[in-house]
Design a protein around this motif. Structure first.
Motif, PDB file in Angstrom:
ATOM      1  N   UNK A  75       0.769  -1.353  -0.117  1.00  0.00           N
ATOM      2  CA  UNK A  75      -0.007  -0.173   0.041  1.00  0.00           C
ATOM      3  C   UNK A  75       0.816   1.421  -0.015  1.00  0.00           C
ATOM      4  N   UNK A  76       2.000   1.278   0.370  1.00  0.00           N
ATOM      5  CA  UNK A  76       3.095   2.120   0.797  1.00  0.00           C
ATOM      6  C   UNK A  76       3.328   2.768  -0.818  1.00  0.00           C
ATOM      7  N   UNK A  77       3.374   1.937  -1.884  1.00  0.00           N
ATOM      8  CA  UNK A  77       3.567   2.455  -3.199  1.00  0.00           C
ATOM      9  C   UNK A  77       2.626   3.404  -3.698  1.00  0.00           C
ATOM     10  N   UNK A  78       1.424   3.038  -3.602  1.00  0.00           N
ATOM     11  CA  UNK A  78       0.220   4.061  -3.883  1.00  0.00           C
ATOM     12  C   UNK A  78       0.176   5.173  -3.100  1.00  0.00           C
ATOM     13  N   UNK A  79       0.263   5.049  -1.932  1.00  0.00           N
ATOM     14  CA  UNK A  79       0.168   5.985  -0.581  1.00  0.00           C
ATOM     15  C   UNK A  79       1.272   7.149  -1.120  1.00  0.00           C
ATOM     16  N   UNK A  80       2.567   6.645  -1.374  1.00  0.00           N
ATOM     17  CA  UNK A  80       3.604   7.643  -1.656  1.00  0.00           C
ATOM     18  C   UNK A  80       3.811   8.016  -3.129  1.00  0.00           C
ATOM     19  N   UNK A  81       2.840   7.297  -3.944  1.00  0.00           N
ATOM     20  CA  UNK A  81       2.834   7.597  -5.443  1.00  0.00           C
ATOM     21  C   UNK A  81       4.454   7.331  -6.060  1.00  0.00           C
ATOM     22  N   UNK A  82       5.060   6.124  -5.577  1.00  0.00           N
ATOM     23  CA  UNK A  82       6.441   5.980  -5.915  1.00  0.00           C
ATOM     24  C   UNK A  82       6.336   5.621  -7.597  1.00  0.00           C
ATOM     25  N   UNK A  83       7.468   6.132  -7.877  1.00  0.00           N
ATOM     26  CA  UNK A  83       7.788   5.885  -9.461  1.00  0.00           C
ATOM     27  C   UNK A  83       8.208   4.548  -9.728  1.00  0.00           C
ATOM     28  N   UNK A  84       8.764   4.037  -8.968  1.00  0.00           N
ATOM     29  CA  UNK A  84       9.619   2.818  -9.415  1.00  0.00           C
ATOM     30  C   UNK A  84      10.097   2.096  -7.828  1.00  0.00           C
ATOM     31  N   UNK A  85      10.460   0.853  -8.131  1.00  0.00           N
ATOM     32  CA  UNK A  85      10.913  -0.211  -7.196  1.00  0.00           C
ATOM     33  C   UNK A  85      12.138  -0.924  -7.508  1.00  0.00           C
ATOM     34  N   UNK A  86      13.065  -0.969  -6.382  1.00  0.00           N
ATOM     35  CA  UNK A  86      14.261  -1.895  -6.691  1.00  0.00           C
ATOM     36  C   UNK A  86      14.117  -2.983  -5.722  1.00  0.00           C
ATOM     37  N   UNK A  87      13.745  -4.183  -6.175  1.00  0.00           N
ATOM     38  CA  UNK A  87      13.473  -5.201  -5.208  1.00  0.00           C
ATOM     39  C   UNK A  87      14.591  -6.193  -4.937  1.00  0.00           C
ATOM     40  N   UNK A  88      15.184  -6.228  -3.937  1.00  0.00           N
ATOM     41  CA  UNK A  88      16.422  -7.047  -3.492  1.00  0.00           C
ATOM     42  C   UNK A  88      15.952  -8.458  -2.896  1.00  0.00           C
ATOM     43  N   UNK A  89      16.447  -9.443  -3.336  1.00  0.00           N
ATOM     44  CA  UNK A  89      16.280 -10.697  -2.920  1.00  0.00           C
ATOM     45  C   UNK A  89      14.910 -11.245  -3.026  1.00  0.00           C
ATOM     46  N   UNK A  90      14.293 -11.347  -4.281  1.00  0.00           N
ATOM     47  CA  UNK A  90      12.758 -11.811  -4.522  1.00  0.00           C
ATOM     48  C   UNK A  90      12.993 -13.106  -4.955  1.00  0.00           C
ATOM     49  N   UNK A  91      11.790 -13.807  -5.025  1.00  0.00           N
ATOM     50  CA  UNK A  91      11.716 -15.002  -5.412  1.00  0.00           C
ATOM     51  C   UNK A  91      10.457 -15.137  -6.241  1.00  0.00           C
ATOM     52  N   UNK A  92      10.674 -15.684  -7.501  1.00  0.00           N
ATOM     53  CA  UNK A  92       9.608 -15.821  -8.579  1.00  0.00           C
ATOM     54  C   UNK A  92       8.535 -16.491  -7.980  1.00  0.00           C
TER      55      UNK A  92
END
Length: 340
Positions: A114-131
């Motif tokens: 929800x923080x992505x929409x609340x802060x209108x983030x333009x993009x993400x760098x995701x570290x250590x994700x699993x598909x």
């Protein structure tokens, strides 16, 4: 009038135009005559008005803000590992050059993003994700530009920054083998198939196999890749019957904690046990003995992630969406031939 209380309404009143006209001048939109633009700019200067970023970007929901997202898989992973601070440094330095700001967010398995929409983030760098995990699927549903780093994602359409982790595990182990060590323990985090530690473990096994040294699963210690994890592993490694002569720790912090733990047990590095780390954190150069390690350019990894993210934001085509960075061995004083 105090600058902290100046509003767009005050500017419109002084310039004798509508609020919409002031907004058009600030955002460079709409049709505004040169004379009107001059009056608005003069009023802005006179009142020392500074429109907020949120006000400028309210219409298009742009914030010039990106987030570095780290799943909190292991206790102490953020606060006890300088890797993340060097990584954020590289990201922040590059982001500043393209007028982006950076926040660091640690998330749990139930994150809703929800923080992505609340802060209108333009993009993400995701570290250590699993598909194919719900965490990644939830993030992808947002439709926000993203770069995956050190992640197990096999979709070629994803933008990714990776390290040649298998080679890193290989060269660190091969260095110890070249010194004459055969009973080489591996101090690693949790081994999840396809993950960073798993790839380094594969390099470790390849080096042993090439040297004709049997792989012994009992010499693999899955501990948190933190200084505390390394310290706690020292008692188990030091007490191992059969005489471990070398340890390859898959993070410098774990290696440094291990060296301290061995010291407290009266085991001298490298006289009794050689130790190799991974990362080449600044502390590796100044601990005693200085740590032999596998170097990765953490800052460059961050810069590369920003470049891939910026390409998405600017809709620039890239020949390759996956960038794999190299590694190198840095020999120092923590490794030596076995004494027995």
């Amino acid at each position: 009038m105090s600058a902290s209380r100046v509003t767009i309404k005050d500017v419109a009143k002084l310039a004798q135009v509508s609020i919409a006209t002031v907004s058009n001048v600030i955002n460079g939109t709409g049709r505004v005559s040169p004379e009107t633009q001059r009056k608005v700019e003069q009023a802005i200067g006179q009142l020392d008005f500074a429109p907020s970023a949120s006000a400028r970007n309210l219409k298009d929901k742009k914030s010039s803000l990106i987030a570095v997202v780290v799943p909190l898989l292991e206790k102490g992973r953020l606060q006890d590992n300088p890797f993340y601070w060097h990584l954020v440094r590289g990201i922040e330095e590059s982001a500043r050059g393209v007028k982006l700001h950076v926040i660091l967010v640690g998330i749990g398995p139930d994150e809703t993003f929800s923080f992505v929409r609340e802060q209108h983030l333009d993009g993400l760098i995701f570290v250590g994700a699993f598909a194919r995990t719900e965490l990644v699927e939830s993030m992808l549903r947002l439709g926000v530009p993203c770069v995956f780093m050190d992640s197990l994602v096999d979709d070629p359409s994803f933008y990714q920054v990776a390290l040649d982790d298998e080679l890193g595990g290989y060269i660190g182990t091969k260095h110890l083998l070249s010194l004459g060590h055969e009973r080489i323990a591996l101090l690693t985090g949790v081994l999840l198939e396809g993950g960073v530690n798993y790839c380094r473990w594969q390099g470790y096994r390849r080096a042993l196999e090439e040297a004709g040294v049997p792989y012994r699963p009992e010499l693999v210690y899955e501990e948190p890749t933190s200084s505390l994890g390394g310290y706690r592993a020292a008692s188990r490694i030091g007490a191992k019957t059969g005489g471990i002569t070398a340890v390859f720790a898959l993070s410098d912090m774990a290696a440094i904690g291990l060296v301290k733990g061995l010291h407290d047990l009266g085991i001298v590095v490298p006289r009794d046990i050689s130790v190799v780390g991974f990362d080449d954190d600044e502390r590796a150069r100044y601990c005693i003995p200085a740590l032999t390690t596998v170097r990765q350019d953490i800052v460059e990894k961050g810069r590369t992630a920003v470049r891939l993210l910026t390409a998405q934001l600017e809709r620039e085509p890239l020949a390759e969406r996956r960038v794999t960075l190299g590694v190198e061995l840095v020999p120092r004083q923590s490794t030596a031939p076995p004494s027995r």
